[in-house]
Design an enzyme around this catalytic site. Sequence first.
Site, PDB file in Angstrom:
ATOM      1  N   CYS A   1      49.662   2.110  -2.853  1.00 24.01           N
ATOM      2  CA  CYS A   1      48.431   2.906  -2.899  1.00 24.01           C
ATOM      3  C   CYS A   1      47.328   2.247  -2.083  1.00 24.01           C
ATOM      4  CB  CYS A   1      47.954   3.073  -4.347  1.00 24.01           C
ATOM      5  SG  CYS A   1      49.169   3.851  -5.415  1.00 24.01           S
ATOM      6  N   THR A   2      47.260   0.940  -2.131  1.00 24.49           N
ATOM      7  CA  THR A   2      46.231   0.224  -1.373  1.00 24.49           C
ATOM      8  C   THR A   2      46.378   0.514   0.125  1.00 24.49           C
ATOM      9  OG1 THR A   2      46.170  -1.494  -3.054  1.00 24.49           O
ATOM     10  CG2 THR A   2      45.273  -2.072  -0.901  1.00 24.49           C
TER      11      THR A   2
END
Length: 212
Positions: free
Chosen positions: A45-46
């Site tokens: 997600c980062t």
Amino acid sequence: MSLRLGDTVPDFTQESSQGTISFHQWAGNSWVVLFSHPADYTPVCTTELGAVAKLKPEFDKRNVKTIALSVDDLDSHLGWIKDIEETQQATMNYPILADADRKVSGLYDMIHPNANDTLTVRSVFIIDPNRKLRLVLTYPASTGRNFDEILRVIDSLQLTDDYKVATPANWQDGGDCVIVPSLKDPEELKRRFPKGYDEVKPYLRMTPQPNK
Ligand code: BEZ
């Protein structure tokens, strides 16, 4: 019931990292990419949120606003944004919805209980300026998305809204297009496609991209 292409997407008001958002009002006259991710402070997600931030000039060119969502709360988002900016060399230039009460993820069917009963999957919704749903994608938590593909679909949607063409497999902006099969009148074909076309089969007619 889940959302289907062509549906008017649900409106909502929810907290975000850029203040409270009333969705339809926030969208204004823009296209929107609304995408969910499973959780803050996770590696894939980062990278995804950083990638979308770096693509902002490309989304802007196409009149597209982006907005992310997870079921984490606002404090979590605000802390994680610092990590995204630090690790991805990106400025977080779009909001992340803080959907801790699952209001939006419920409306958009972003939680798939047989995959995970608490976290959102990686959903993507492309919404046009009339608030109509134009694309849905669902990816598993383990697979980061290809946001160049999202831009490619937006290019196709915007082109095919304006011209009587569709885009073939693996098409990229500038590539040849197919003429919609319903268009048969020879005079109209000449008028709409002055660069001509190649009739491979009566139902498969290729033409240079009309707006290039
Ligand atoms: C991630 O974003 O890295 C991730 C999130 C949930 C499950 C697996 C990976």
